[in-house]
Design a protein around this motif. Structure first.
Motif, PDB file in Angstrom:
ATOM      1  N   ILE A 114       0.743  -1.427  -0.217  1.00 57.04           N
ATOM      2  CA  ILE A 114       0.146  -0.016   0.012  1.00 57.04           C
ATOM      3  C   ILE A 114       0.938   1.219  -0.094  1.00 57.04           C
ATOM      4  O   ILE A 114       0.496   2.026  -0.585  1.00 57.04           O
ATOM      5  CB  ILE A 114      -0.921  -0.073   1.223  1.00 57.04           C
ATOM      6  N   ILE A 115       1.910   1.097   0.689  1.00 59.34           N
ATOM      7  CA  ILE A 115       2.854   2.433   0.880  1.00 59.34           C
ATOM      8  C   ILE A 115       3.495   2.760  -0.493  1.00 59.34           C
ATOM      9  O   ILE A 115       3.497   3.724  -0.893  1.00 59.34           O
ATOM     10  CB  ILE A 115       3.876   2.039   1.990  1.00 59.34           C
ATOM     11  N   ALA A 182      -4.471   7.129  -4.417  1.00 61.40           N
ATOM     12  CA  ALA A 182      -3.801   5.658  -4.476  1.00 61.40           C
ATOM     13  C   ALA A 182      -3.717   4.974  -3.182  1.00 61.40           C
ATOM     14  O   ALA A 182      -4.030   3.737  -3.136  1.00 61.40           O
ATOM     15  CB  ALA A 182      -2.310   6.153  -4.580  1.00 61.40           C
ATOM     16  N   LEU A 183      -3.932   5.607  -2.233  1.00 65.30           N
ATOM     17  CA  LEU A 183      -4.008   5.153  -0.789  1.00 65.30           C
ATOM     18  C   LEU A 183      -5.467   4.322  -0.703  1.00 65.30           C
ATOM     19  O   LEU A 183      -5.375   3.234  -0.390  1.00 65.30           O
ATOM     20  CB  LEU A 183      -3.968   6.041   0.248  1.00 65.30           C
ATOM     21  N   ILE A 184      -6.576   4.861  -1.016  1.00 61.47           N
ATOM     22  CA  ILE A 184      -7.738   4.663  -0.726  1.00 61.47           C
ATOM     23  C   ILE A 184      -7.922   3.258  -1.880  1.00 61.47           C
ATOM     24  O   ILE A 184      -8.466   2.314  -1.332  1.00 61.47           O
ATOM     25  CB  ILE A 184      -8.827   5.776  -0.973  1.00 61.47           C
ATOM     26  N   ALA A 185      -7.373   3.407  -2.969  1.00 62.92           N
ATOM     27  CA  ALA A 185      -7.610   2.365  -3.958  1.00 62.92           C
ATOM     28  C   ALA A 185      -6.653   1.267  -3.528  1.00 62.92           C
ATOM     29  O   ALA A 185      -7.378   0.170  -3.405  1.00 62.92           O
ATOM     30  CB  ALA A 185      -7.007   2.701  -5.523  1.00 62.92           C
ATOM     31  N   GLY A 186      -5.680   1.565  -2.814  1.00 59.90           N
ATOM     32  CA  GLY A 186      -4.701   0.393  -2.332  1.00 59.90           C
ATOM     33  C   GLY A 186      -5.580  -0.436  -1.308  1.00 59.90           C
ATOM     34  O   GLY A 186      -5.572  -1.475  -1.036  1.00 59.90           O
ATOM     35  N   GLU A 187      -6.023   0.405  -0.343  1.00 57.66           N
ATOM     36  CA  GLU A 187      -6.936  -0.149   0.887  1.00 57.66           C
ATOM     37  C   GLU A 187      -7.980  -0.958   0.366  1.00 57.66           C
ATOM     38  O   GLU A 187      -8.273  -1.693   1.127  1.00 57.66           O
ATOM     39  CB  GLU A 187      -7.044   0.725   1.826  1.00 57.66           C
ATOM     40  N   MET A 188      -8.655  -0.674  -0.590  1.00 49.45           N
ATOM     41  CA  MET A 188     -10.078  -1.239  -1.083  1.00 49.45           C
ATOM     42  C   MET A 188      -9.599  -2.519  -1.579  1.00 49.45           C
ATOM     43  O   MET A 188     -10.395  -3.336  -1.507  1.00 49.45           O
ATOM     44  CB  MET A 188     -10.770  -0.051  -2.101  1.00 49.45           C
ATOM     45  N   LEU A 189      -8.559  -2.603  -2.309  1.00 52.95           N
ATOM     46  CA  LEU A 189      -8.473  -3.660  -3.221  1.00 52.95           C
ATOM     47  C   LEU A 189      -7.671  -4.783  -2.685  1.00 52.95           C
ATOM     48  O   LEU A 189      -7.640  -5.902  -2.968  1.00 52.95           O
ATOM     49  CB  LEU A 189      -7.624  -3.478  -4.515  1.00 52.95           C
ATOM     50  N   ILE A 195      -9.374   3.561   5.931  1.00 52.20           N
ATOM     51  CA  ILE A 195     -10.528   3.961   5.234  1.00 52.20           C
ATOM     52  C   ILE A 195     -11.063   3.366   4.184  1.00 52.20           C
ATOM     53  O   ILE A 195     -12.416   3.376   4.144  1.00 52.20           O
ATOM     54  CB  ILE A 195     -10.032   5.664   5.159  1.00 52.20           C
ATOM     55  N   GLY A 196      -9.865   2.768   3.211  1.00 51.53           N
ATOM     56  CA  GLY A 196     -10.549   2.266   2.095  1.00 51.53           C
ATOM     57  C   GLY A 196     -11.411   1.108   2.378  1.00 51.53           C
ATOM     58  O   GLY A 196     -12.272   0.638   1.816  1.00 51.53           O
TER      59      GLY A 196
END
Length: 246
Positions: A114-115, A182-189, A195-196
């Motif tokens: 994610i980072i 990018a962070l939210i997308a990474g956390e969602m996927l 938050i994602g």
């Protein structure tokens, strides 16, 4: 307050009167507020915000250092400018989520992936802004400093970079927004805490109120950071440049 009233009117007209939307596809202000309160009271939202903020601070800091160095090198060396400027522009147009498969293959489903996505999402915007800012420095400033004996690194760090700061800060702001996405997308996927992940749970449960609540939190966090960090930094630079009164 006015926006909330308009939102409520649109909900009532669209859902209750005209039936344009179903209640589970369009969020109601009161339900969103209740959901937001519930997420705060059980501690899940606060914990997710802290985790996401830690990730974005690490990722953005790395992208800031790498982006500034990369921008400076491109300006300094003509070979890099001719061969890498177009490549960096192309990389910037690439959605950050495209890097997620690479991140998972290289780092696995971990914090590092994610980072990495967060870093790669903002580094090119910062490097492009640094490059453009330095290239567009008024030549008169450089000539004037040179006549007074400034040269080499002294000329670069005392005249060129300070003159390019407004453009660099604009790139930093843009990079921050890209890092958030990018962070939210990474956390969602990657289905990890953050938050994602709360946004993803709301989608999986078809809870439009939870989705709207998280979206509001993301917007508020973005506005707060922009005002108190980038806004203050921008104001300070403008004051030093004589573009704003004390």
């Amino acid at each position: 307050m006015i926006l909330i009233i308009i939102w409520e009117v649109v909900y009532k007209v669209g859902v209750d009167v005209l039936g344009v939307w179903k209640s589970y596809t369009f969020p109601e202000p009161l339900s969103v507020i209740k959901t937001l309160g519930s997420l705060i009271s059980d501690g899940s939202l606060i914990g997710a915000i802290l985790i996401s903020m830690r990730r974005i601070i690490i990722g953005y800091t790395i992208s800031l250092v790498v982006g500034l160095i990369l921008g400076l090198l491109i300006v300094r060396f003509k070979y890099l400018d001719e061969n890498f400027s177009a490549l960096i522009l192309g990389m910037q147009t690439l959605p950050s989520v495209c890097w997620l498969p690479f991140a998972i293959l290289w780092f696995g489903l971990s914090e590092s992936s994610i980072i990495f996505v967060t870093t790669i999402g903002s580094v090119f915007a910062i490097s492009m802004a640094t490059e453009a800012g330095i290239k567009n420095v008024n030549p008169i400033y450089v000539k004037a400093a040179s006549t007074m004996g400034a040269k080499g690194l002294k000329l670069y760090f005392n005249v060129v970079i300070p003159s390019a700061l407004p453009s660099i800060i604009s790139g930093m702001k843009q990079g921050w927004s890209f890092a958030w996405r990018a962070l939210i997308a990474g956390e969602m996927l990657s289905a990890t805490k953050g938050i994602g992940q709360i946004l993803m749970v709301g989608r999986d449960l078809a809870d439009i109120n939870q989705v709207a609540s998280v979206m509001i939190v993301i917007i508020v966090l973005g506005l707060v950071i922009d005002k108190f960090i980038f806004g203050a930094l921008e104001k300070s630079v403008r004051r030093r440049c004589g573009l704003e009164r004390n």
